[in-house]
Design a protein around this motif. Structure first.
Motif, PDB file in Angstrom:
ATOM      1  N   HIS A 163       0.392  -1.241  -0.172  1.00  0.00           N
ATOM      2  CA  HIS A 163       0.081  -0.049   0.157  1.00  0.00           C
ATOM      3  C   HIS A 163       1.236   1.435  -0.317  1.00  0.00           C
ATOM      4  O   HIS A 163       1.928   1.609   1.382  1.00  0.00           O
ATOM      5  N   SER A 164       1.099   1.264  -1.363  1.00  0.00           N
ATOM      6  CA  SER A 164       2.166   2.957  -1.180  1.00  0.00           C
ATOM      7  C   SER A 164       1.543   3.877  -1.418  1.00  0.00           C
ATOM      8  O   SER A 164       0.180   4.169  -1.018  1.00  0.00           O
ATOM      9  N   ILE A 165       1.455   5.113  -1.073  1.00  0.00           N
ATOM     10  CA  ILE A 165       1.761   6.075  -0.515  1.00  0.00           C
ATOM     11  C   ILE A 165       0.842   7.001  -2.319  1.00  0.00           C
ATOM     12  O   ILE A 165      -0.159   7.600  -2.745  1.00  0.00           O
ATOM     13  N   GLU A 166       1.538   6.304  -3.146  1.00  0.00           N
ATOM     14  CA  GLU A 166       0.991   6.628  -4.785  1.00  0.00           C
ATOM     15  C   GLU A 166      -0.192   6.168  -4.624  1.00  0.00           C
ATOM     16  O   GLU A 166      -1.958   6.720  -4.886  1.00  0.00           O
ATOM     17  N   CYS A 223       6.159  10.027  -0.770  1.00  0.00           N
ATOM     18  CA  CYS A 223       5.369  11.450  -0.138  1.00  0.00           C
ATOM     19  C   CYS A 223       6.310  12.686  -1.112  1.00  0.00           C
ATOM     20  O   CYS A 223       5.690  13.156  -1.264  1.00  0.00           O
ATOM     21  N   LYS A 224       7.421  12.832  -1.440  1.00  0.00           N
ATOM     22  CA  LYS A 224       7.965  13.724  -2.119  1.00  0.00           C
ATOM     23  C   LYS A 224       7.774  14.033  -3.266  1.00  0.00           C
ATOM     24  O   LYS A 224       6.800  14.876  -3.988  1.00  0.00           O
ATOM     25  N   GLN A 229       2.638  16.515  -6.975  1.00  0.00           N
ATOM     26  CA  GLN A 229       1.492  16.395  -7.649  1.00  0.00           C
ATOM     27  C   GLN A 229       0.229  17.030  -6.899  1.00  0.00           C
ATOM     28  O   GLN A 229      -0.037  18.145  -7.338  1.00  0.00           O
ATOM     29  N   CYS A 230       0.524  16.715  -5.769  1.00  0.00           N
ATOM     30  CA  CYS A 230      -0.839  17.887  -4.388  1.00  0.00           C
ATOM     31  C   CYS A 230      -0.186  19.051  -5.060  1.00  0.00           C
ATOM     32  O   CYS A 230      -1.817  20.098  -5.209  1.00  0.00           O
ATOM     33  N   SER A 271       7.804  19.304   6.647  1.00  0.00           N
ATOM     34  CA  SER A 271       7.122  18.672   6.415  1.00  0.00           C
ATOM     35  C   SER A 271       7.209  17.818   4.716  1.00  0.00           C
ATOM     36  O   SER A 271       8.202  19.077   3.655  1.00  0.00           O
ATOM     37  N   PRO A 272       6.560  17.387   3.558  1.00  0.00           N
ATOM     38  CA  PRO A 272       7.441  17.890   1.887  1.00  0.00           C
ATOM     39  C   PRO A 272       6.212  18.316   1.469  1.00  0.00           C
ATOM     40  O   PRO A 272       6.652  18.511   0.455  1.00  0.00           O
ATOM     41  N   LEU A 273       5.579  19.086   2.012  1.00  0.00           N
ATOM     42  CA  LEU A 273       4.330  19.658   1.473  1.00  0.00           C
ATOM     43  C   LEU A 273       4.913  21.110   1.795  1.00  0.00           C
ATOM     44  O   LEU A 273       5.154  21.319   3.146  1.00  0.00           O
TER      45      LEU A 273
END
Length: 533
Positions: A163-166, A223-224, A229-230, A271-273
């Motif tokens: 179950h990946s973050i993607e 995540c990065k 993409q986010c 955070s990566p965001l």
């Protein structure tokens, strides 16, 4: 150890059954049996059934049904799913990845499930009431209520190799995004924004929780990637959001949104965001709501007055407060405020460069670029690329490019590719050649099209570049380097011929062969080129 490869979806099904139906002692004992090589005779029957033997005090026959796991059985006396079945599943997993990693994942998942079950049983009727299934989001609800529904839908979701973050990103968007299909605008767009904010919030949670996990690098990398993409999706959603209409017709929903963004953007967490981009972008659309803006500015000022602030949180508050100065057109005041940052990050100001580009405010953009320059020495390469791209746009609207050239030289060698591209575009071929010579770049490492462009302008400019490359190749003193030198010499001869300077070439090749007369291998290569007898 015998390995039998089964389809990945079947393997995932078996892992899911282990996670939900096996007791932890059985899983751990099964790992021991697998690790000691006690699983033999693996067979795949009818594409969905696994037969195997597991050595114990006596051999145990295991039958696994990958369609209906409840039909699986073992010849041992255990009444529940046993260690022998677990051992077979671990052995099957060895064809995909390291089983010891799967063991760690299962331990974590089973323990979490056990703790949750204990909490529910000990909390009594009140907890049962709290964990009732929530209704899907409705337009009249506040966004914070929507998020409670989102959280419930993905309660207990954890990342793993399966179950990946993607996968989470795509699943959340698909399962939650369609729930507001029949809503009216602008609420439907606001709902879409909150689905994205939920994904971002959960991703930050995964990033934080798995920092010490054995999967930390795998999850951090994912995540990065998804964070990028986010942010791209955010840049699409925000301009489509009718913020003034929301301020009039859905005031409470908008205030709830602003509160949630403020909480995420101003906490100073690693955070990566880039939450501050979302926070500032939406506030920029609220310039027609002076009362809201004034309340937020006062709130930020009060928060900054606290003496116990950590540097990262203080920096976030300063950037946010300076943004309201920018909104008022007081860029100088904003930069004065930003001078108090403990760490200036270039990416925090690309938002302003982009706005200047959209509004064609080139002088304003140049002022920001000059102010950002000191922070570019330690910026990431992608940030430097963005910085140079904006400055190239600005310099094209200026009467001269002296300042731009000085900046590119000051930031060398990191700006090499931007600077060389600009010099060619500006037809500064002599400066382009000087740059290659200074960096000792061989013409064989340059684009043929670039060399052709210089050649069409003036072939004589290329002569020193080839002369330097020939000398560097000979200095390596090996046969392959000499052959490389001959390739360069052939091109050099062609340039001299094109310039009508054959006599200069003949004198050069004679002096070269005489100077390196003791290098036998080089002399042989020169003879092959028919330059010496």
């Amino acid at each position: 150890m015998l390995k039998l490869h089964i389809p990945k979806n079947r393997m995932n099904y078996l892992i899911d059954r282990m996670q939900h139906q096996f007791a932890l002692p059985m899983v751990e004992q099964g790992w021991e049996y697998h690790h000691k090589g006690r699983v033999t005779g693996l067979e795949l029957i009818h594409g969905v059934e696994i037969h195997a033997l597991v050595s114990d005090t006596k051999p145990c026959e295991v039958h696994l049904d990958m369609d209906q796991f409840e039909k699986s059985e073992c010849s041992c006396p255990e009444e529940e799913y046993c260690m022998h079945m677990a051992a077979v599943i671990f052995t099957l997993y060895a064809a995909f990845a390291r089983p010891e990693l799967l063991l760690q994942q299962l331990r974590q998942a089973i323990r979490v499930k056990s703790r949750q079950a204990q909490t529910r049983s000990s909390a009594g009727p009140k907890t049962e009431k709290k964990t009732e299934r929530l209704e899907p989001p409705r337009p009249e609800q506040l966004p914070s209520v929507w998020h409670r529904y989102f959280d419930q839908q993905f309660y207990g979701y954890s990342l793993s190799q399966q179950h990946s973050i993607e996968q989470f990103y795509n699943t959340a968007k698909e399962s939650l995004g369609s729930l507001a299909a029949g809503w009216n605008e602008p609420l439907r767009s606001l709902y879409g924004l909150h689905v994205l904010l939920f994904v971002m919030r959960k991703m930050e949670q995964f990033y934080s929780e798995t920092k010490t996990s054995y999967l930390s690098f795998y999850i951090e990398t994912g995540c990065k990637t998804v964070a990028k993409q986010c942010m791209e999706q955010l840049n699409v959603l925000l301009p489509e959001l009718d913020v003034p209409a929301l301020a009039k017709s859905c005031s409470n929903a908008l205030d709830d949104t602003l509160g949630m963004l403020g909480e995420a953007a101003l906490n100073g967490k690693d955070s990566p965001l880039d939450w501050l981009v979302a926070y500032r972008s939406i506030w920029w659309r609220l310039s027609d709501s002076p009362q809201r803006v004034q309340r937020e500015r006062k709130r930020l000022q009060l928060l900054l007055e606290k003496t116990s602030l950590l540097p990262r949180k203080r920096d976030a508050l300063l950037v946010a407060l300076a943004h309201f100065d920018v909104m008022d057109g007081n860029d100088d005041e904003a930069r004065v405020r930003l001078e108090h940052l403990s760490k200036r990050e270039a990416r925090d100001y690309f938002l302003y460069l982009h706005r200047c580009y959209e509004d064609q405010q080139w002088d304003r953009m140049l002022t920001w670029l000059r102010w950002m320059l000191p922070s570019m020495q330690r910026a990431q390469q992608e940030e430097l690329r963005t910085f140079c791209t904006y400055w190239m746009e600005a310099v094209n609207r200026q009467p001269e490019d002296t300042e731009w050239v000085d900046v590119m030289i000051a930031l060398l060698p990191r700006t090499y590719y931007f600077y060389t591209a600009y010099l060619l575009k500006a037809h500064r071929f002599k400066a382009w050649i000087d740059l290659q010579l200074a960096n000792r770049v061989s013409p064989l490492d340059l684009y043929t099209l670039d060399l052709k462009t210089v050649e069409e302008h003036d072939p004589s400019l290329l002569l020193p570049l080839y002369h330097q490359a020939v000398e560097r190749s000979i200095a390596e003193k090996n046969r392959s380097a000499y052959q490389m030198a001959v390739r360069l010499l052939k091109k050099l001869q062609a340039y001299y011929k094109k310039l009508g300077q054959t006599s200069i070439w003949e004198d050069y090749i004679y002096r070269l062969s005489a100077r390196y007369s003791r290098l036998r291998a080089l002399q042989e290569e020169l003879k092959k080129g028919k330059w010496i007898p």
